[in-house]
Design a protein around this motif. Structure first.
Motif, PDB file in Angstrom:
ATOM      1  N   GLN A 116       0.842  -1.202   0.000  1.00 30.08           N
ATOM      2  CA  GLN A 116       0.000   0.000   0.000  1.00 30.08           C
ATOM      3  C   GLN A 116       0.880   1.257   0.000  1.00 30.08           C
ATOM      4  N   GLU A 117       1.940   1.227   0.771  1.00 30.14           N
ATOM      5  CA  GLU A 117       2.863   2.367   0.828  1.00 30.14           C
ATOM      6  C   GLU A 117       3.528   2.596  -0.541  1.00 30.14           C
ATOM      7  N   LEU A 118       3.885   1.523  -1.220  1.00 26.10           N
ATOM      8  CA  LEU A 118       4.458   1.650  -2.553  1.00 26.10           C
ATOM      9  C   LEU A 118       3.467   2.313  -3.505  1.00 26.10           C
ATOM     10  N   MET A 119       2.204   1.901  -3.435  1.00 22.42           N
ATOM     11  CA  MET A 119       1.182   2.502  -4.299  1.00 22.42           C
ATOM     12  C   MET A 119       0.983   3.976  -3.930  1.00 22.42           C
ATOM     13  N   THR A 125       3.968  10.526  -6.437  1.00 27.65           N
ATOM     14  CA  THR A 125       5.008  10.950  -7.375  1.00 27.65           C
ATOM     15  C   THR A 125       4.394  11.300  -8.718  1.00 27.65           C
ATOM     16  N   PHE A 126       3.449  10.479  -9.160  1.00 28.97           N
ATOM     17  CA  PHE A 126       2.763  10.750 -10.424  1.00 28.97           C
ATOM     18  C   PHE A 126       2.096  12.113 -10.370  1.00 28.97           C
ATOM     19  N   GLU A 127       1.385  12.372  -9.293  1.00 28.53           N
ATOM     20  CA  GLU A 127       0.672  13.645  -9.167  1.00 28.53           C
ATOM     21  C   GLU A 127       1.656  14.821  -9.129  1.00 28.53           C
ATOM     22  N   LYS A 149       3.925   8.518 -16.389  1.00 32.42           N
ATOM     23  CA  LYS A 149       3.702   7.137 -15.929  1.00 32.42           C
ATOM     24  C   LYS A 149       4.969   6.303 -16.078  1.00 32.42           C
ATOM     25  N   LEU A 150       5.597   6.404 -17.246  1.00 32.28           N
ATOM     26  CA  LEU A 150       6.828   5.639 -17.470  1.00 32.28           C
ATOM     27  C   LEU A 150       7.931   6.071 -16.519  1.00 32.28           C
ATOM     28  N   ARG A 151       7.985   7.340 -16.204  1.00 32.82           N
ATOM     29  CA  ARG A 151       8.984   7.845 -15.259  1.00 32.82           C
ATOM     30  C   ARG A 151       8.750   7.261 -13.862  1.00 32.82           C
ATOM     31  N   VAL A 152       7.484   7.219 -13.450  1.00 29.17           N
ATOM     32  CA  VAL A 152       7.150   6.669 -12.124  1.00 29.17           C
ATOM     33  C   VAL A 152       7.441   5.178 -12.091  1.00 29.17           C
ATOM     34  N   LEU A 153       7.103   4.461 -13.138  1.00 25.21           N
ATOM     35  CA  LEU A 153       7.339   3.021 -13.172  1.00 25.21           C
ATOM     36  C   LEU A 153       8.823   2.678 -13.213  1.00 25.21           C
ATOM     37  N   LYS A 154       9.608   3.590 -13.710  1.00 22.26           N
ATOM     38  CA  LYS A 154      11.057   3.380 -13.761  1.00 22.26           C
ATOM     39  C   LYS A 154      11.591   3.357 -12.354  1.00 22.26           C
TER      40      LYS A 154
END
Length: 154
Positions: A116-119, A125-127, A149-154
């Motif tokens: 949950q903390e990761l999400m 970060t996305f926001e 999105k790609l930046r956050v997933l990286k």
């Protein structure tokens, strides 16, 4: 001093040889749970992109962003992530009998809390990365969302 040597010998002979295999076994459900978190985030952002491309509605985009920010607290959507970690229950039962591992529920709960903390971190970060660009030209919003999105997933 009199306990140190027998304790060291016991750990070396009865525990240490099994540590690698135990960690590998435990990491399977943990890794799949965290991959499910990543997949859920990706899916939700893709839905925002798709919806915006279809409607081009900035008000609706802001509503979707608010829903994304609430994602870590949406137990229904997070449930598949949590279920992946529940497999630890079975794996830890074996460890409980062999190595006297107790508080299995605590281990699972802490893992789910980390998920949950990761999400929370991902949506925050996305926001933070996307908000300054929200006022951008609506033709570039979908592309910007994808890049963030790609930046956050990286």
């Amino acid at each position: 001093a009199s306990v140190s040597e027998p304790a060291q010998k016991c750990c070396t002979e009865n525990i240490q040889p099994f540590l690698t295999s135990i960690l590998e076994e435990l990491m399977g459900p943990v890794s799949s749970g965290f991959m499910e978190v990543r997949s859920l985030f990706d899916k939700e952002v893709n839905e925002i992109i798709h919806d915006f491309q279809k409607t081009n509605d900035m008000t609706r985009l802001k509503e979707n962003m608010d829903q994304l920010m609430a994602l870590p607290f949406n137990s229904v959507k997070m449930e598949p992530c949590y279920l992946k970690v529940n497999l630890l229950q079975e794996l830890l039962q074996d460890l409980k009998s062999r190595f006297k591992v107790y508080h299995i529920d605590f281990v699972i709960q802490r893992t789910q809390n980390f998920m949950q903390e990761l999400m929370e971190n991902a949506v925050y970060t996305f926001e933070q990365l996307f908000s300054p660009r929200l006022q951008a030209d609506s033709a570039q919003v979908a592309t910007t969302i994808e890049k963030v999105k790609l930046r956050v997933l990286k």
